[in-house]
Design a protein around this motif. Structure first.
Motif, PDB file in Angstrom:
ATOM      1  N   GLU A  76       1.219  65.331 -81.257  1.00 24.57           N
ATOM      2  CA  GLU A  76       2.456  64.741 -81.781  1.00 24.57           C
ATOM      3  C   GLU A  76       2.642  63.320 -81.264  1.00 24.57           C
ATOM      4  OE1 GLU A  76       4.750  65.913 -84.080  1.00 24.57           O
ATOM      5  OE2 GLU A  76       3.218  67.435 -84.394  1.00 24.57           O
ATOM      6  N   GLU A  77       2.350  63.113 -79.984  1.00 21.68           N
ATOM      7  CA  GLU A  77       2.497  61.783 -79.388  1.00 21.68           C
ATOM      8  C   GLU A  77       1.545  60.784 -80.039  1.00 21.68           C
ATOM      9  OE1 GLU A  77       4.450  60.441 -76.476  1.00 21.68           O
ATOM     10  OE2 GLU A  77       5.668  62.045 -77.318  1.00 21.68           O
ATOM     11  N   ALA A  78       0.341  61.230 -80.375  1.00 20.89           N
ATOM     12  CA  ALA A  78      -0.656  60.349 -80.969  1.00 20.89           C
ATOM     13  C   ALA A  78      -0.399  60.095 -82.454  1.00 20.89           C
ATOM     14  CB  ALA A  78      -2.052  60.940 -80.780  1.00 20.89           C
ATOM     15  N   ALA A  79       0.275  61.041 -83.120  1.00 21.32           N
ATOM     16  CA  ALA A  79       0.415  60.979 -84.576  1.00 21.32           C
ATOM     17  C   ALA A  79       1.528  60.055 -85.061  1.00 21.32           C
ATOM     18  CB  ALA A  79       0.648  62.380 -85.128  1.00 21.32           C
ATOM     19  N   GLY A  80       2.605  59.961 -84.349  1.00 24.86           N
ATOM     20  CA  GLY A  80       3.734  59.209 -84.882  1.00 24.86           C
ATOM     21  C   GLY A  80       4.419  58.401 -83.814  1.00 24.86           C
ATOM     22  N   THR A  81       5.725  58.379 -83.899  1.00 24.23           N
ATOM     23  CA  THR A  81       6.513  57.668 -82.903  1.00 24.23           C
ATOM     24  C   THR A  81       6.613  58.545 -81.663  1.00 24.23           C
ATOM     25  OG1 THR A  81       7.791  56.675 -84.676  1.00 24.23           O
ATOM     26  CG2 THR A  81       8.715  56.538 -82.463  1.00 24.23           C
ATOM     27  N   PRO A  82       6.021  58.098 -80.571  1.00 22.22           N
ATOM     28  CA  PRO A  82       6.017  58.940 -79.372  1.00 22.22           C
ATOM     29  C   PRO A  82       7.401  59.054 -78.736  1.00 22.22           C
ATOM     30  CG  PRO A  82       4.891  56.857 -78.951  1.00 22.22           C
ATOM     31  CD  PRO A  82       5.289  56.859 -80.392  1.00 22.22           C
ATOM     32  N   ILE A  83       7.625  60.189 -78.081  1.00 22.03           N
ATOM     33  CA  ILE A  83       8.847  60.395 -77.310  1.00 22.03           C
ATOM     34  C   ILE A  83       8.690  59.753 -75.938  1.00 22.03           C
ATOM     35  CG2 ILE A  83      10.235  62.152 -76.127  1.00 22.03           C
ATOM     36  CD1 ILE A  83       9.768  64.004 -78.478  1.00 22.03           C
ATOM     37  N   PHE A  84       7.494  59.898 -75.360  1.00 19.52           N
ATOM     38  CA  PHE A  84       7.248  59.409 -74.008  1.00 19.52           C
ATOM     39  C   PHE A  84       6.679  57.994 -74.030  1.00 19.52           C
ATOM     40  CE2 PHE A  84       6.542  64.058 -73.714  1.00 19.52           C
ATOM     41  CZ  PHE A  84       7.613  64.360 -72.894  1.00 19.52           C
ATOM     42  N   THR A  85       7.370  57.083 -73.358  1.00 18.90           N
ATOM     43  CA  THR A  85       6.830  55.739 -73.195  1.00 18.90           C
ATOM     44  C   THR A  85       5.778  55.777 -72.089  1.00 18.90           C
ATOM     45  OG1 THR A  85       8.455  55.147 -71.503  1.00 18.90           O
ATOM     46  CG2 THR A  85       9.064  54.699 -73.820  1.00 18.90           C
ATOM     47  N   GLU A  86       5.009  54.710 -71.962  1.00 16.37           N
ATOM     48  CA  GLU A  86       4.018  54.648 -70.883  1.00 16.37           C
ATOM     49  C   GLU A  86       4.709  54.711 -69.528  1.00 16.37           C
ATOM     50  OE1 GLU A  86       1.430  51.295 -71.438  1.00 16.37           O
ATOM     51  OE2 GLU A  86       0.877  51.965 -73.453  1.00 16.37           O
ATOM     52  N   ALA A  87       5.884  54.101 -69.417  1.00 16.63           N
ATOM     53  CA  ALA A  87       6.622  54.125 -68.147  1.00 16.63           C
ATOM     54  C   ALA A  87       7.045  55.547 -67.788  1.00 16.63           C
ATOM     55  CB  ALA A  87       7.843  53.215 -68.230  1.00 16.63           C
ATOM     56  N   VAL A  88       7.504  56.316 -68.778  1.00 13.72           N
ATOM     57  CA  VAL A  88       7.907  57.705 -68.522  1.00 13.72           C
ATOM     58  C   VAL A  88       6.698  58.516 -68.082  1.00 13.72           C
ATOM     59  CG1 VAL A  88       8.711  59.837 -69.618  1.00 13.72           C
ATOM     60  CG2 VAL A  88       9.899  57.691 -70.058  1.00 13.72           C
ATOM     61  N   LEU A  89       5.577  58.368 -68.777  1.00 19.35           N
ATOM     62  CA  LEU A  89       4.369  59.111 -68.417  1.00 19.35           C
ATOM     63  C   LEU A  89       3.893  58.741 -67.011  1.00 19.35           C
ATOM     64  CD1 LEU A  89       2.486  58.955 -71.827  1.00 19.35           C
ATOM     65  CD2 LEU A  89       3.568  60.960 -70.789  1.00 19.35           C
ATOM     66  N   ALA A  90       3.916  57.451 -66.691  1.00 17.62           N
ATOM     67  CA  ALA A  90       3.504  57.010 -65.351  1.00 17.62           C
ATOM     68  C   ALA A  90       4.419  57.609 -64.283  1.00 17.62           C
ATOM     69  CB  ALA A  90       3.511  55.488 -65.273  1.00 17.62           C
ATOM     70  N   ASN A  91       5.713  57.631 -64.549  1.00 16.95           N
ATOM     71  CA  ASN A  91       6.646  58.211 -63.577  1.00 16.95           C
ATOM     72  C   ASN A  91       6.433  59.714 -63.432  1.00 16.95           C
ATOM     73  OD1 ASN A  91       8.098  56.021 -62.500  1.00 16.95           O
ATOM     74  ND2 ASN A  91       9.251  55.838 -64.401  1.00 16.95           N
ATOM     75  N   LEU A  92       6.155  60.406 -64.519  1.00 16.38           N
ATOM     76  CA  LEU A  92       5.864  61.836 -64.432  1.00 16.38           C
ATOM     77  C   LEU A  92       4.637  62.078 -63.557  1.00 16.38           C
ATOM     78  CD1 LEU A  92       6.472  63.109 -68.075  1.00 16.38           C
ATOM     79  CD2 LEU A  92       7.775  63.723 -66.040  1.00 16.38           C
ATOM     80  N   ILE A  93       3.613  61.280 -63.754  1.00 13.26           N
ATOM     81  CA  ILE A  93       2.389  61.419 -62.957  1.00 13.26           C
ATOM     82  C   ILE A  93       2.695  61.211 -61.481  1.00 13.26           C
ATOM     83  CG2 ILE A  93       0.161  60.318 -62.449  1.00 13.26           C
ATOM     84  CD1 ILE A  93      -0.042  59.853 -65.556  1.00 13.26           C
TER      85      ILE A  93
END
Length: 188
Positions: A76-93
């Motif tokens: 889903e993230e790759a197909a359209g408008t993602p919910i998670f920004t790069e900043a959100v993903l980095a913070n989750l990591i």
């Protein structure tokens, strides 16, 4: 066929409740409830319909539900408008391995649940509104939803800060009690 189905059901009696889907090594997914192969899109549809789903490895019986759900999110993230920004993903990591890791899952889950409840309430209220109310609402120009989200985020931040302060107080008190057991006085 009925014997196999009963054996499959019995094999998963200790598994979490939900529609059991077996994942085979060839990446195929087999829905035990309907006795047919399904796709990842079908699993997504079951999730969208609030159907509890449990995906297990056909050979080992290992629960693969999380990895399948993550795969759906990735697509889903790759197909359209993602919910998670790069900043959100980095913070989750960054939370992995951090002392707050255990807390984050519950925190995110509760916030998403609250958002889903707000969405359901909004949808219910919007069904009861006459169309002319919606045209007046649109005339405001500045959408109300960002303000609602901003307020919600601020309340959430304040609750998190309060919880951190309470945890620090608790640790401080426990440390003092521990030191007193050994006749030590805390630095003041």
């Amino acid at each position: 066929m009925a014997t196999r189905k009963n054996a499959d059901t019995a094999a998963h009696a200790g598994a979490p409740q939900g529609r059991v889907i077996k994942k085979y090594p060839n990446r195929r997914l087999y829905d035990l409830a309907n006795s047919c192969y399904i796709t990842l899109a079908d699993v997504k549809q079951l999730v969208m319909e609030h159907e509890p789903v449990v995906v297990v490895d056909a050979k080992s019986g290992e629960d693969l539900t999380r990895s399948i759900l993550l795969q759906i999110i990735l697509e889903e993230e790759a197909a359209g408008t993602p919910i998670f920004t790069e900043a959100v993903l980095a913070n989750l990591i960054r939370f992995y391995g951090h002392t707050m890791q255990g807390f984050m899952g519950a925190y995110i889950e509760k916030n998403i649940q609250a958002m889903a409840e707000m969405q359901a309430q909004w949808a219910e209220q919007s069904r009861q509104m006459p169309p002319e109310i919606w045209s007046r609402f649109a005339a405001f120009g500045n959408p109300v939803l960002p303000n609602v989200m901003e307020n919600y985020t601020e309340q959430s931040r304040q609750a998190l800060t309060k919880m951190q302060e309470q945890m620090q107080d608790q640790v401080r008190q426990q440390t003092e009690q521990f030191m007193q057991l050994f006749g030590l006085k805390p630095k003041g």
